[in-house]
Enzyme design. Sequence first.
Site, PDB file in Angstrom:
ATOM      1  N   SER A 192     -17.957   0.140 -38.781  1.00  0.00           N
ATOM      2  CA  SER A 192     -18.179   1.392 -38.059  1.00  0.00           C
ATOM      3  C   SER A 192     -19.554   1.386 -37.388  1.00  0.00           C
ATOM      4  CB  SER A 192     -17.998   2.573 -39.011  1.00  0.00           C
ATOM      5  OG  SER A 192     -17.928   3.797 -38.332  1.00  0.00           O
ATOM      6  N   ASP A 287      -7.221   4.912 -35.875  1.00  0.00           N
ATOM      7  CA  ASP A 287      -8.662   5.128 -35.830  1.00  0.00           C
ATOM      8  C   ASP A 287      -9.027   5.389 -34.367  1.00  0.00           C
ATOM      9  OD1 ASP A 287     -11.436   4.923 -35.780  1.00  0.00           O
ATOM     10  OD2 ASP A 287     -11.502   3.044 -36.922  1.00  0.00           O
ATOM     11  N   HIS A 317      -9.490   4.970 -39.923  1.00  0.00           N
ATOM     12  CA  HIS A 317     -10.901   4.607 -40.033  1.00  0.00           C
ATOM     13  C   HIS A 317     -11.283   4.533 -41.508  1.00  0.00           C
ATOM     14  CE1 HIS A 317     -14.844   4.027 -38.291  1.00  0.00           C
ATOM     15  NE2 HIS A 317     -15.353   4.848 -39.189  1.00  0.00           N
TER      16      HIS A 317
END
Length: 346
Positions: A192, A287, A317
């Site tokens: 991320s 995501d 995610h």
Amino acid sequence: MHKLKIIWALIRVFLPEPLVRLLYLGRLPSVAGRRIDPKAQAATDLVDLLRDPENPPTLEESRAQLAAMAAKFERPCPPSVTKTNITLPGATSERPARIYTRSDRDPFAAQPTLLYLHGGGWVQGSIDSHDGLCGALANLSGVRVISFDYRLAPEHKFPAAPDDILTCYRALLKGAGNLNITPTQLAIGGDSAGGNLTGSLMHDLATSDLPMPAAQLLIYPGTDGRLTSQSMQDLAHQPLLPASRIDWYLSLYLPKGHDRTDPRFSTLLSPHHAGQPPALIIAGGHDPLWDDALSYARSLEEAGVQVTLHTYPGQIHAFVSLTRVIPQGRVALDQAAQWLKTTLAR
């Protein structure tokens, strides 16, 4: 009634995958032809019940929630892995770091190494929140993992985090921590925001006098600050990472008025993709960052970079950090570990 719904949702998250699949039979949504994984849907439903979009958490509450989620839903660091806490240079001060090695390895000997940058929207997360993930990578790959605790916003806005990481990288190559690191045995990676910071470091290295590492690992990275991709629009209300939360992160991370297309932040827009090391990119189809990952992989490939892309069309995610409840998170970690082992052995 709401509490009962939360309890049932929590139970459902921990049920075996075949049973969860039966519970959701015929009720699993699709986005652009990508049907969500049943365990991912169970996690989505739980988060949807726990978060009130009308009353978003404070920064302190959000940080505590991420830490609690990691403790509950991520498998702990394996007992076969030794952890050694150290400090490494950041741009303005020494920063905490943690070494993960199999118990039969010397943490300070020359060996293949992954410098890991945790996720958390640049405002939360730590070496503790990603302890299980880093331990798993070290155990599965045999590669030494060094988790680095860069500075967080809003206390330290951009470019504090990339400055810390560039300083750390430079220091490691000069012998910091007596870790015996050479670029030919070094990979950089993160999930991320940590994937974003990995790309940012590659951009910085291309404009510096420093050598590139041997590999880069990007797990559902954010690469495009414009936030205009199709997946960003299709999944704007996905509970794990809604668009409103991304905007909140960016408002805390970037200085007011900062250009979101700055290639040091929007790494997809960097003009320096050519010459970067081999990359492994992991993407989840539910995501909002799905297109960020795919577009970045395509851009690197067009620049001549060797790219391995693993797509999980049904995943959300943070699924790689939810390995207690999402089996595909464990699969992705194993794939990443084997890629690191093979790539760093060249």
